[in-house]
Design an enzyme around this catalytic site. Structure first.
Site, PDB file in Angstrom:
ATOM      1  N   ARG A 240       0.851  -1.182   0.000  1.00 34.85           N
ATOM      2  CA  ARG A 240       0.000   0.000   0.000  1.00 34.85           C
ATOM      3  C   ARG A 240       0.893   1.240   0.000  1.00 34.85           C
ATOM      4  O   ARG A 240       2.096   1.154   0.236  1.00 34.85           O
ATOM      5  CB  ARG A 240      -0.904   0.000   1.232  1.00 34.85           C
ATOM      6  CG  ARG A 240      -1.916  -1.127   1.241  1.00 34.85           C
ATOM      7  CD  ARG A 240      -2.568  -1.282   2.601  1.00 34.85           C
ATOM      8  NE  ARG A 240      -3.279  -0.056   2.990  1.00 34.85           N
ATOM      9  CZ  ARG A 240      -3.635   0.233   4.241  1.00 34.85           C
ATOM     10  NH1 ARG A 240      -3.322  -0.599   5.227  1.00 34.85           N
ATOM     11  NH2 ARG A 240      -4.293   1.336   4.512  1.00 34.85           N
TER      12      ARG A 240
ATOM     13  N   SER B  15       0.623   4.165   1.886  1.00 34.57           N
ATOM     14  CA  SER B  15       0.704   5.055   3.046  1.00 34.57           C
ATOM     15  C   SER B  15       2.154   5.150   3.517  1.00 34.57           C
ATOM     16  O   SER B  15       2.984   4.285   3.217  1.00 34.57           O
ATOM     17  CB  SER B  15      -0.173   4.548   4.189  1.00 34.57           C
ATOM     18  OG  SER B  15       0.388   3.377   4.759  1.00 34.57           O
TER      19      SER B  15
ATOM     20  N   LYS C 133      -2.271  -7.574  11.217  1.00 37.36           N
ATOM     21  CA  LYS C 133      -3.639  -7.443  11.727  1.00 37.36           C
ATOM     22  C   LYS C 133      -4.651  -7.158  10.612  1.00 37.36           C
ATOM     23  O   LYS C 133      -5.851  -7.341  10.805  1.00 37.36           O
ATOM     24  CB  LYS C 133      -3.726  -6.347  12.787  1.00 37.36           C
ATOM     25  CG  LYS C 133      -3.458  -4.933  12.287  1.00 37.36           C
ATOM     26  CD  LYS C 133      -3.566  -3.925  13.421  1.00 37.36           C
ATOM     27  CE  LYS C 133      -3.291  -2.512  12.931  1.00 37.36           C
ATOM     28  NZ  LYS C 133      -3.379  -1.511  14.021  1.00 37.36           N
ATOM     29  N   ASP C 134      -4.171  -6.716   9.425  1.00 32.53           N
ATOM     30  CA  ASP C 134      -5.075  -6.448   8.298  1.00 32.53           C
ATOM     31  C   ASP C 134      -5.432  -7.697   7.506  1.00 32.53           C
ATOM     32  O   ASP C 134      -6.333  -7.658   6.664  1.00 32.53           O
ATOM     33  CB  ASP C 134      -4.444  -5.425   7.336  1.00 32.53           C
ATOM     34  CG  ASP C 134      -4.357  -4.026   7.937  1.00 32.53           C
ATOM     35  OD1 ASP C 134      -5.134  -3.738   8.868  1.00 32.53           O
ATOM     36  OD2 ASP C 134      -3.514  -3.242   7.470  1.00 32.53           O
TER      37      ASP C 134
ATOM     38  N   THR D  64     -12.304   7.290  17.285  1.00 32.14           N
ATOM     39  CA  THR D  64     -11.947   5.903  16.990  1.00 32.14           C
ATOM     40  C   THR D  64     -12.916   5.318  15.972  1.00 32.14           C
ATOM     41  O   THR D  64     -14.102   5.646  15.990  1.00 32.14           O
ATOM     42  CB  THR D  64     -11.945   5.018  18.257  1.00 32.14           C
ATOM     43  OG1 THR D  64     -11.568   3.689  17.884  1.00 32.14           O
ATOM     44  CG2 THR D  64     -13.302   4.979  18.933  1.00 32.14           C
TER      45      THR D  64
ATOM     46  N   SER E 268     -12.657   1.916  15.653  1.00 29.63           N
ATOM     47  CA  SER E 268     -12.471   0.526  16.067  1.00 29.63           C
ATOM     48  C   SER E 268     -13.535   0.144  17.073  1.00 29.63           C
ATOM     49  O   SER E 268     -13.651   0.771  18.133  1.00 29.63           O
ATOM     50  CB  SER E 268     -11.075   0.350  16.682  1.00 29.63           C
ATOM     51  OG  SER E 268     -11.016  -0.815  17.475  1.00 29.63           O
ATOM     52  N   LEU E 269     -14.278  -0.903  16.770  1.00 29.94           N
ATOM     53  CA  LEU E 269     -15.299  -1.390  17.690  1.00 29.94           C
ATOM     54  C   LEU E 269     -14.657  -1.909  18.978  1.00 29.94           C
ATOM     55  O   LEU E 269     -15.215  -1.754  20.072  1.00 29.94           O
ATOM     56  CB  LEU E 269     -16.118  -2.494  17.021  1.00 29.94           C
ATOM     57  CG  LEU E 269     -17.334  -3.023  17.783  1.00 29.94           C
ATOM     58  CD1 LEU E 269     -18.317  -1.900  18.077  1.00 29.94           C
ATOM     59  CD2 LEU E 269     -18.020  -4.125  16.993  1.00 29.94           C
ATOM     60  N   ARG E 270     -13.485  -2.502  18.865  1.00 31.01           N
ATOM     61  CA  ARG E 270     -12.789  -3.025  20.038  1.00 31.01           C
ATOM     62  C   ARG E 270     -12.388  -1.881  20.983  1.00 31.01           C
ATOM     63  O   ARG E 270     -12.613  -1.950  22.202  1.00 31.01           O
ATOM     64  CB  ARG E 270     -11.544  -3.824  19.588  1.00 31.01           C
ATOM     65  CG  ARG E 270     -10.688  -4.392  20.709  1.00 31.01           C
ATOM     66  CD  ARG E 270      -9.413  -5.026  20.103  1.00 31.01           C
ATOM     67  NE  ARG E 270      -8.816  -4.117  19.141  1.00 31.01           N
ATOM     68  CZ  ARG E 270      -8.031  -3.090  19.475  1.00 31.01           C
ATOM     69  NH1 ARG E 270      -7.734  -2.873  20.747  1.00 31.01           N
ATOM     70  NH2 ARG E 270      -7.541  -2.292  18.554  1.00 31.01           N
ATOM     71  N   ARG E 271     -11.802  -0.823  20.438  1.00 29.60           N
ATOM     72  CA  ARG E 271     -11.416   0.318  21.281  1.00 29.60           C
ATOM     73  C   ARG E 271     -12.638   0.993  21.889  1.00 29.60           C
ATOM     74  O   ARG E 271     -12.624   1.418  23.049  1.00 29.60           O
ATOM     75  CB  ARG E 271     -10.597   1.306  20.449  1.00 29.60           C
ATOM     76  CG  ARG E 271      -9.210   0.799  20.101  1.00 29.60           C
ATOM     77  CD  ARG E 271      -8.512   1.653  19.066  1.00 29.60           C
ATOM     78  NE  ARG E 271      -7.164   1.148  18.776  1.00 29.60           N
ATOM     79  CZ  ARG E 271      -6.477   1.422  17.674  1.00 29.60           C
ATOM     80  NH1 ARG E 271      -7.018   2.187  16.743  1.00 29.60           N
ATOM     81  NH2 ARG E 271      -5.265   0.931  17.496  1.00 29.60           N
TER      82      ARG E 271
ATOM     83  N   ARG F 163     -10.776   8.567  10.680  1.00 30.41           N
ATOM     84  CA  ARG F 163     -10.049   7.796   9.680  1.00 30.41           C
ATOM     85  C   ARG F 163      -8.869   8.626   9.216  1.00 30.41           C
ATOM     86  O   ARG F 163      -8.734   9.790   9.561  1.00 30.41           O
ATOM     87  CB  ARG F 163     -10.954   7.459   8.478  1.00 30.41           C
ATOM     88  CG  ARG F 163     -12.084   6.488   8.768  1.00 30.41           C
ATOM     89  CD  ARG F 163     -11.621   5.052   9.008  1.00 30.41           C
ATOM     90  NE  ARG F 163     -10.795   4.538   7.923  1.00 30.41           N
ATOM     91  CZ  ARG F 163     -11.281   4.041   6.784  1.00 30.41           C
ATOM     92  NH1 ARG F 163     -12.586   3.993   6.587  1.00 30.41           N
ATOM     93  NH2 ARG F 163     -10.469   3.576   5.871  1.00 30.41           N
ATOM     94  N   GLY F 164      -8.025   8.040   8.416  1.00 34.91           N
ATOM     95  CA  GLY F 164      -6.873   8.757   7.895  1.00 34.91           C
ATOM     96  C   GLY F 164      -5.579   8.081   8.312  1.00 34.91           C
ATOM     97  O   GLY F 164      -5.572   7.157   9.123  1.00 34.91           O
ATOM     98  N   ASN F 165      -4.461   8.547   7.747  1.00 36.87           N
ATOM     99  CA  ASN F 165      -3.178   7.947   8.091  1.00 36.87           C
ATOM    100  C   ASN F 165      -2.752   8.375   9.501  1.00 36.87           C
ATOM    101  O   ASN F 165      -3.447   9.149  10.167  1.00 36.87           O
ATOM    102  CB  ASN F 165      -2.112   8.304   7.042  1.00 36.87           C
ATOM    103  CG  ASN F 165      -1.886   9.809   6.932  1.00 36.87           C
ATOM    104  OD1 ASN F 165      -1.994  10.540   7.913  1.00 36.87           O
ATOM    105  ND2 ASN F 165      -1.560  10.270   5.736  1.00 36.87           N
TER     106      ASN F 165
ATOM    107  N   THR G 216      -2.378  12.155  10.155  1.00 38.19           N
ATOM    108  CA  THR G 216      -3.682  12.837  10.156  1.00 38.19           C
ATOM    109  C   THR G 216      -4.403  12.630  11.477  1.00 38.19           C
ATOM    110  O   THR G 216      -4.965  13.570  12.061  1.00 38.19           O
ATOM    111  CB  THR G 216      -4.555  12.314   9.002  1.00 38.19           C
ATOM    112  OG1 THR G 216      -3.907  12.616   7.761  1.00 38.19           O
ATOM    113  CG2 THR G 216      -5.932  12.973   9.018  1.00 38.19           C
ATOM    114  N   ARG G 217      -4.396  11.398  11.982  1.00 36.22           N
ATOM    115  CA  ARG G 217      -5.101  11.103  13.230  1.00 36.22           C
ATOM    116  C   ARG G 217      -4.417  11.760  14.429  1.00 36.22           C
ATOM    117  O   ARG G 217      -5.078  12.221  15.359  1.00 36.22           O
ATOM    118  CB  ARG G 217      -5.218   9.582  13.415  1.00 36.22           C
ATOM    119  CG  ARG G 217      -6.297   8.977  12.520  1.00 36.22           C
ATOM    120  CD  ARG G 217      -6.392   7.477  12.703  1.00 36.22           C
ATOM    121  NE  ARG G 217      -5.307   6.776  12.029  1.00 36.22           N
ATOM    122  CZ  ARG G 217      -4.782   5.628  12.425  1.00 36.22           C
ATOM    123  NH1 ARG G 217      -5.223   5.050  13.534  1.00 36.22           N
ATOM    124  NH2 ARG G 217      -3.824   5.050  11.739  1.00 36.22           N
TER     125      ARG G 217
ATOM    126  N   CYS H  16     -13.071  -7.556  12.355  1.00 39.29           N
ATOM    127  CA  CYS H  16     -13.205  -6.357  13.184  1.00 39.29           C
ATOM    128  C   CYS H  16     -14.656  -6.020  13.493  1.00 39.29           C
ATOM    129  O   CYS H  16     -14.937  -5.016  14.137  1.00 39.29           O
ATOM    130  CB  CYS H  16     -12.514  -5.177  12.504  1.00 39.29           C
ATOM    131  SG  CYS H  16     -13.256  -4.657  10.945  1.00 39.29           S
TER     132      CYS H  16
END
Length: 290
Positions: free
Chosen positions: A6, A8, A77-78, A119, A121-124, A141-143, A146-147, A234
């Site tokens: 990718r 990024s 993890k992806d 976030t 992420s459902l886990r977070r 979202r974002g790299n 950005t976050r 996820c």
């Protein structure tokens, strides 16, 4: 050789390090081919509300299968729980930190009820609810850069990120708190990379010998086995972490509801040779709750 990745900054940093390590051993020149994935093109949706199977990997898999590239580099993890039958994880380099960290101008314990935490992420989200933080949870979202900027310089008060990415990009100065692994348990495979090739690629042995770390591979394969047994990704708030402790292999996993209630948590110990079976045992125990 040609590697697919990718585009990024994090993906490129990871891939360049892998190429440098591989070239050091083999002396082979490696060209980098940037491939845009569906996950890179969609920037407005919560990932857990989407069909996330192969969201950040499918296009790279196609390039591999069509022999446009020789191997690909992913954040482990992806990876979907099941790869194409003609592909394999040939190597997992030594794992970076799997911990979660807080990016904020305020420490975790000082964030007040009503603070805005970004976030996707459902886990977070589930862990925030579990600790009854009463945050206003906002999609983000974002790299990485950005976050970080959104957490420090916008109407958000904080976000939670993976420590590994910040370390790989030299951005650890922005970390406010590092969460213990049993406090906010990471997703399966966090901190590790996966080197994917075609099963019949003639240089698989060369790549494996140059890059693979056996302990790291066993850890993340065990963690992913929890998800594989459940057939989920996820869309469920599941944390899993495996580690070697005093020559004993240990894997811990926790399953929560979105609201933060613990449905089931389990710890298994044994030999590293049985790592995947230990992960599968947890997955089967969790099956009644999914």
């Amino acid at each position: 050789m040609i590697v697919g990745t990718r585009g990024s900054q994090l993906a490129l940093a990871q891939t360049k390090q892998v190429c440098a390590d591989l070239a050091k051993v083999t002396g082979v020149d490696i060209d980098i081919e940037i491939i845009k994935t569906k996950g890179d093109k969609i920037t407005t949706s919560q990932l857990y509300n989407m069909d996330s199977k192969g969201l950040f990997t499918k296009e790279l898999d196609i390039a591999l299968l069509e022999e446009e590239v020789d191997f690909t580099v992913h954040s482990f993890k992806d990876l979907p729980t099941e790869l194409d039958e003609d592909l394999k994880v040939v190597a997992v380099p030594k794992r970076e930190s799997p911990n979660e960290v807080l990016i904020s101008n305020t420490h975790w314990n000082d964030l007040k009820p009503g603070s805005k935490l970004g976030t996707s992420s459902l886990r977070r989200e589930a862990f925030c609810n579990h600790y009854q933080k009463d945050f206003e949870l906002k999609p983000i979202r974002g790299n990485i850069e950005t976050r970080i900027d959104k957490a420090l310089n916008s109407d958000l008060d904080a976000t939670i990120m993976a420590e590994a990415g910040l370390k790989r990009l030299g951005l650890t100065e922005y970390i406010k708190d590092v969460f213990p692994l049993n406090y906010i348990t990471p997703p399966a495979g966090q901190g590790a990379l996966a080197i994917i090739t075609r099963k019949d690629y003639e240089k698989n042995d060369v790549i494996q010998k140059a890059l693979n770390d056996y302990t790291s591979m066993q850890e993340v394969f065990a963690e992913k086995k929890v998800l594989e047994e459940l057939g989920v990704g996820c869309q469920w708030p599941i944390g899993a972490i495996a580690q070697m402790n005093d020559k004993e292999f240990n894997i811990y996993s926790i399953l929560l509801t979105k609201e933060g209630e613990i449905l089931k948590e389990q710890n298994e110990k044994g030999s590293i040779r049985d790592a995947v079976e230990l992960g599968g045992r947890i997955g089967r125990l969790f099956a009644d709750y999914v």
